[in-house]
Design a protein around this motif. Sequence first.
Motif, PDB file in Angstrom:
ATOM      1  N   VAL A 147       3.558  14.258  -0.679  1.00  0.00           N
ATOM      2  CA  VAL A 147       3.715  14.246   0.834  1.00  0.00           C
ATOM      3  C   VAL A 147       4.122  15.855   1.554  1.00  0.00           C
ATOM      4  O   VAL A 147       3.554  15.889   1.796  1.00  0.00           O
ATOM      5  CB  VAL A 147       5.347  13.074   0.807  1.00  0.00           C
ATOM      6  N   GLU A 148       4.705  15.826   0.352  1.00  0.00           N
ATOM      7  CA  GLU A 148       4.969  17.361   0.541  1.00  0.00           C
ATOM      8  C   GLU A 148       3.688  18.346   0.013  1.00  0.00           C
ATOM      9  O   GLU A 148       3.685  19.457   1.546  1.00  0.00           O
ATOM     10  CB  GLU A 148       5.741  18.425  -0.350  1.00  0.00           C
ATOM     11  N   PRO A 208      -8.066   7.883  -1.029  1.00  0.00           N
ATOM     12  CA  PRO A 208      -8.677   6.758  -2.097  1.00  0.00           C
ATOM     13  C   PRO A 208      -7.794   6.290  -3.473  1.00  0.00           C
ATOM     14  O   PRO A 208      -8.146   5.413  -3.850  1.00  0.00           O
ATOM     15  CB  PRO A 208     -10.242   7.903  -2.132  1.00  0.00           C
ATOM     16  N   ALA A 209      -7.780   7.010  -4.017  1.00  0.00           N
ATOM     17  CA  ALA A 209      -6.576   7.298  -5.622  1.00  0.00           C
ATOM     18  C   ALA A 209      -5.789   6.134  -5.261  1.00  0.00           C
ATOM     19  O   ALA A 209      -5.570   5.299  -5.487  1.00  0.00           O
ATOM     20  CB  ALA A 209      -6.042   8.288  -5.855  1.00  0.00           C
ATOM     21  N   LEU A 210      -4.662   7.064  -3.747  1.00  0.00           N
ATOM     22  CA  LEU A 210      -4.053   5.583  -3.623  1.00  0.00           C
ATOM     23  C   LEU A 210      -4.129   3.936  -3.456  1.00  0.00           C
ATOM     24  O   LEU A 210      -3.328   3.753  -3.630  1.00  0.00           O
ATOM     25  CB  LEU A 210      -2.609   5.945  -2.602  1.00  0.00           C
ATOM     26  N   ALA A 223       3.247   4.491  -4.222  1.00  0.00           N
ATOM     27  CA  ALA A 223       1.578   4.648  -3.877  1.00  0.00           C
ATOM     28  C   ALA A 223       1.990   4.426  -1.677  1.00  0.00           C
ATOM     29  O   ALA A 223       1.387   5.294  -0.620  1.00  0.00           O
ATOM     30  CB  ALA A 223       0.716   3.721  -3.278  1.00  0.00           C
ATOM     31  N   LEU A 224       2.762   3.275  -2.119  1.00  0.00           N
ATOM     32  CA  LEU A 224       2.539   3.367   0.124  1.00  0.00           C
ATOM     33  C   LEU A 224       3.570   4.104   0.440  1.00  0.00           C
ATOM     34  O   LEU A 224       3.339   4.941   1.846  1.00  0.00           O
ATOM     35  CB  LEU A 224       3.425   1.449   0.220  1.00  0.00           C
ATOM     36  N   TRP A 225       4.428   4.325   0.083  1.00  0.00           N
ATOM     37  CA  TRP A 225       5.923   5.460   0.300  1.00  0.00           C
ATOM     38  C   TRP A 225       4.493   6.751   0.552  1.00  0.00           C
ATOM     39  O   TRP A 225       4.715   8.188   1.896  1.00  0.00           O
ATOM     40  CB  TRP A 225       6.650   5.564   0.255  1.00  0.00           C
ATOM     41  N   VAL A 226       4.055   7.219  -0.091  1.00  0.00           N
ATOM     42  CA  VAL A 226       2.835   8.413   0.198  1.00  0.00           C
ATOM     43  C   VAL A 226       2.473   8.185   1.584  1.00  0.00           C
ATOM     44  O   VAL A 226       2.547   8.724   2.222  1.00  0.00           O
ATOM     45  CB  VAL A 226       2.450   8.830  -1.360  1.00  0.00           C
TER      46      VAL A 226
END
Length: 782
Positions: free
Chosen positions: A471-472, A480-482, A497-500
């Motif tokens: 995130v930072e 795409p990877a997420l 992954a959702l929160w990223v």
Amino acid sequence: MRRNTVFIILISLLVIGVFFSFISSSNAHLFGENPPIAISDSILFNSAPVLSPEQALQTFRLEEGFSIELVASEPLIEDPVAMDFDERGRMWVVEMPSYMPDIQGTGEDQQTGQIVILEDADQDGKMDRSKVFLKDLILPRAVAVVQGGVLVAEPPRLWFVERNGDKAGKKVLVDTAYAVGGNVEHQPNGLMKGMDNWIYNAKSGARYKNQKGQWIKEVTEFRGQWGITQDDFGRLYYNTNSNQLRGDLVPPNSMLRNPNLSPKESVNREIAANQRVFPIRPTPGVNRGYKEETLDAEKKLTSFTAACGPVIYRGNQYPESYYENAFVCEPSANLVKRNILIETGAYVRADQAYANQEFLASTDERFRPVNLYNAPDGNLYLIDMYRGIIQHETYLTNYLKDQIKDRALEKPLGLGRIYRIVYEGNWFDQLMNKFSENQQPQLDVASNEELLSLLSHPNGWWRDMAQHLLVERNNREVVPALNEILEGDHDLAKIHALWVLDGIGATNTESKKTALQSGNTDARAMAIQVAGRLAGTTDAAAMLNVLEEMRHSTDSPEQLQLAISLGEFVKTDSAKVSKMLQNLAASSGNDPLMNEAIASSLHGWEGKFLAAIANQSDVDPSLITLLNEVIRNGHLKTQLKGKDFNKEEKARFILGKSIYEKTCAGCHQENGEGLIPIAPPLAGSNWVLGPEERLIRIVLHGLKGPVTVAGKVYKEPEVQPVMPGLKDNPMFDNEKLAAVLTYIRNTWVNDADVVDSNQVKEIRESEMGRNEPYTEQELLMK
């Protein structure tokens, strides 16, 4: 970033060396035996010898299969109270040496606090380097390594300090009012990086986030006293000194949307009902040890009185049955409690792991565990402030002052230890653990691909750190990877992954739909939560259609989150949202948690919703009762806005607010809702709104239970048997008592006459000879 497989191959060649390391274990825990150091009861009761770290290790009794190892001690650190790990696994420790230098608290305003960096240079598991990052602080209390710098809490301010290597750079003031008023025991702390990318605190109603290079502050629910933690699904847990574990069953801020709702089931919920503790030494040195029910016949503390530093274990070095257990410190009893979290639908409770013992206890009175942490190596780390005085002078009773003097607990200062709690099991478990511990992190130089792979790491510390670093970095190339992770079968990786995606502003309907269609019920509930954040975007209508497909779910966590998230889409399609909430109301039965979730989504149109469900026989009456209460609260608040104080009364009200927040809110809470089992509610209380003479007598002399408040009986052991009186407390003169009573009678939903200092003076003087707290019956006869 993976464990070194070469070591695994060479295990057979290194058995002798590992076994030698095992038999020289630092706390005499050998083949299941772990006797505490032999100290007679008379010595335990009458003295508190200062022990070296090596001696202190011999005083611990742990659950069989576990041992405790020294990680750092004086002079490397002094008076530690909190810490955080950075991307390289180094420890950033808060030192608070000016806390209670003596029983008067002399010198607490000295600039002796520091933030130090501890490093294990030779990788032997013990810190051997200490660097001062920031010094000349007054009572610092929390630290968080974030955004290429460090957040530091130094009341009343919150600072962000840039890192130039390991030296402090530019100092930015994030909040001038992080901790205003109160005392050391009752000021915000924590700075825990939450699953939702906000930073949360205990003893606080604020959360923080760095957004586009700027620090923002947002109101959140008021939580806890000292220490805060989270589970795999971002639920927040905390405590108060007498209640070892409380928590939120719903996402942060979801209940704040309806300001007329006073939630009782969903936030600040008692998770652990059992407050019993089992010290292995007499503990007469507790603040109210003179009370018959405080100590047992052996002079041992019976219940929590200084609960702090909770942690939900999310590491990978303990047996599976310990995962997501809740551990809580009790420095007054020199122990650490273990609780097992049990989920039933959307509800969570904590049961004590043992009937008559603790996970960890010590015979050393100066052992003061104040905080617990998950660590990069998969173990729990424990901060021991190691000192005689742990109670702040604001609440120090004459009894405890005498205890401190009798056993010379004031000195020495400048000590402190950090321990690692390790699972050993049998000799084979120990052998394998030596080679399965997580490798020393080097995440500051990790590639995005490596960080993405760590979102499925078995140790929650690595997953959390990977999420926050992604995130930072704010690199859209990882999207795409997420999305591929969302299509996979690793539920915890999906959550991160959702929160990223949310943190970098890359959420969309398709990714949410993918997450909603797979995973366990908790993962799907998390996807519904994140989906609510698309309200107000161009994807809102499409997302609401996707959520509509979830309305037939029978899983409680999903239903609960759906009731919450739907409130975000009222402006998108109010008719559809109303119909979906009606369906949830009809299918949920008498579930107070679901009722609060629905009410939170209805701010401003509770009346319309009541009309819509008026003829639905399958809607439980308790929901209708709650919604009518919410409507009444709104009307009353509107009326109170027009209340006028004269200049003198307004000044008294403001003074009372300041005093209340400093000395009363710890138990009765800032919202006046009280904290069971510690204190009944003041908001709407018949005792607060009744005759002022009666209320004055309560605060002057105290109150013994049982007592009836707003129709509910609070009795032992649900509430503390005695609310202490304040007539002998020099802090509370007649004017200050009148001020605080004026405040509580005219805030929240309360509306009553102000209290004059002359009224307090008259009753104080007429009852000067009374030394007993009042009972309910006595007061009703006045």
